[in-house]
Design an enzyme around this catalytic site. Structure first.
Site, PDB file in Angstrom:
ATOM      1  N   GLY A  22       0.810  -1.216   0.000  1.00 47.54           N
ATOM      2  CA  GLY A  22       0.000   0.000   0.000  1.00 47.54           C
ATOM      3  C   GLY A  22       0.837   1.258   0.000  1.00 47.54           C
ATOM      4  N   ALA A  23       1.954   1.237  -0.742  1.00 48.32           N
ATOM      5  CA  ALA A  23       2.923   2.337  -0.649  1.00 48.32           C
ATOM      6  C   ALA A  23       2.730   3.408  -1.702  1.00 48.32           C
ATOM      7  CB  ALA A  23       4.344   1.766  -0.753  1.00 48.32           C
ATOM      8  N   ASN A  24       1.590   3.389  -2.387  1.00 47.12           N
ATOM      9  CA  ASN A  24       1.360   4.398  -3.413  1.00 47.12           C
ATOM     10  C   ASN A  24       0.774   5.687  -2.858  1.00 47.12           C
ATOM     11  OD1 ASN A  24      -0.950   2.572  -3.039  1.00 47.12           O
ATOM     12  ND2 ASN A  24      -1.996   3.954  -4.463  1.00 47.12           N
ATOM     13  N   THR A  25       0.356   5.670  -1.597  1.00 43.92           N
ATOM     14  CA  THR A  25      -0.289   6.859  -1.022  1.00 43.92           C
ATOM     15  C   THR A  25      -0.170   6.830   0.497  1.00 43.92           C
ATOM     16  OG1 THR A  25      -2.353   8.156  -1.008  1.00 43.92           O
ATOM     17  CG2 THR A  25      -2.554   5.773  -0.812  1.00 43.92           C
ATOM     18  N   GLY A  26      -0.454   7.959   1.126  1.00 46.67           N
ATOM     19  CA  GLY A  26      -0.587   8.038   2.577  1.00 46.67           C
ATOM     20  C   GLY A  26       0.601   7.541   3.363  1.00 46.67           C
ATOM     21  N   GLY A  28       1.895   4.551   3.697  1.00 47.35           N
ATOM     22  CA  GLY A  28       2.810   3.670   2.983  1.00 47.35           C
ATOM     23  C   GLY A  28       3.775   4.442   2.112  1.00 47.35           C
ATOM     24  N   SER A 146      -3.854  -0.406  14.647  1.00 51.79           N
ATOM     25  CA  SER A 146      -4.611   0.831  14.864  1.00 51.79           C
ATOM     26  C   SER A 146      -5.138   0.861  16.287  1.00 51.79           C
ATOM     27  CB  SER A 146      -5.791   0.881  13.880  1.00 51.79           C
ATOM     28  OG  SER A 146      -6.737   1.871  14.246  1.00 51.79           O
ATOM     29  N   TYR A 172     -13.708  -3.713  11.432  1.00 48.23           N
ATOM     30  CA  TYR A 172     -12.389  -3.065  11.386  1.00 48.23           C
ATOM     31  C   TYR A 172     -11.605  -3.389  12.648  1.00 48.23           C
ATOM     32  CZ  TYR A 172      -8.801   0.544  11.015  1.00 48.23           C
ATOM     33  OH  TYR A 172      -7.583   1.211  10.948  1.00 48.23           O
TER      34      TYR A 172
END
Length: 314
Positions: A22-26, A28, A146, A172
């Site tokens: 998930g390293a394309n945004t935020g 990550g 989280s 969640y």
């Protein structure tokens, strides 16, 4: 080390191979950015390769992209095989990708979406890559949890996929509790090897697109409060980065922000909920996760002691 830990404290990462989901945004993206700037060879493991390539273009250093859809075990296996063909070793696996408060949906394999993505997908990926890490001294598996692991959270073994009654927050919370239980049980199993450790982190409340599925009734109040209770993705990534790189980190530890209620701040050692340390539940979850994913982890005979760090955090 001083508790005001920042990216300036990251040691030289040259020679290390880091895979960040998930390293394309935020969070990550910020994690990958900091690791690449310190010299690591970083793989952005992302669902959308085009988005990943655009993200990689904005980073400096040795950065590449690997397709990975955590909602599909076939994709997880394909990604693991591709990484195995490209690298003879992996020093760092950051299980960062996730979904939050999604409407009731299932993965391609029929798992509840949040549990399937946040926990089972990462469980399978870790198991398929672990033998590339075990020979590497100082290698780490860092899984992002989280504070939501405390909210309406339990492992619902009688209804893991919420087929009887679905609640976004409960689903969640289960997935994030599972992330922690996975980390603690993985560390217990890694201890005899003495080379690889498992660590967890959480970002507090960070301003990312992860919250896009927040129920409408909460969206406006949270928008008003955001400047007071959230921090930037760069700050939110610091607990993960510390867990991934601080030489003083021990297996089984958990890092989060040092501010009030762990909402924001600089990373420090924190504790998780009492139920997250329940060994019998961790082991049952592990067995169920193996059955659901069909992934078996490398096994080494001998005692599996609970690390002093994990035991001391109860």
């Amino acid at each position: 080390m001083d508790e005001m830990w920042t990216t300036a404290d990251i040691p030289d990462q040259r020679g290390r191979v880091a895979v960040v989901t998930g390293a394309n945004t935020g969070l990550g993206y910020e994690t990958a950015k900091a690791l690449a700037e310190r010299g690591a060879s970083v793989v952005l493991a992302v669902r959308d390769v085009g988005t990943g390539e655009r993200a990689a273009a904005g980073l400096t250093g040795d950065v590449s992209v690997q397709a990975l859809d955590l909602t599909s075990l076939d994709s997880v296996r394909t990604a693991a095989a591709a990484l195995r063909s490209r690298f003879g070793r992996i020093d760092l696996l950051v299980n960062n990708a996730g979904v939050m408060y999604t409407p009731k949906r299932t993965t391609r394999d029929g798992f509840e979406l949040q549990f399937g993505t946040n926990h089972l997908g990462h469980f399978a990926l870790t198991g398929l890559l672990l033998d590339l890490m075990l020979p590497v001294p100082g290698s780490r598996v860092v899984t992002v949890s989280s504070t939501g692991h405390r909210i309406r959270a339990a492992i619902h073994f009688d209804d893991l996929h919420f087929e009887r009654s679905y609640g976004r927050a409960a689903a969640y919370g289960q997935s994030k509790l599972a992330n922690l239980m996975f980390t603690y049980e993985l560390q217990r199993r890694l201890a005899p090897y003495g080379t690889t450790v498992a660590v967890a982190a959480h970002p507090g409340m960070s301003s990312t697109e992860l919250a896009r599925n927040t129920p409408a009734a909460l969206r406006l109040p949270l928008t008003w409060l955001a400047p007071l209770i959230t921090q930037t993705p760069a700050m939110g990534a610091l607990p993960t980065l510390r867990a991934a790189t601080d030489p003083a980190v021990l297996g089984g530890q958990y890092y989060g922000p040092d501010g009030r209620y762990e909402v924001k701040g600089h990373p420090r050692l924190v504790t998780s909920s009492p139920q997250s340390y329940e060994v019998a539940v961790q082991q049952r979850l592990w067995a169920v996760s193996e059955d659901l994913t069909g992934v078996r982890f490398p096994v080494r005979s001998g005692p599996h002691p609970v690390t002093a760090a994990a035991a001391g955090m109860r």
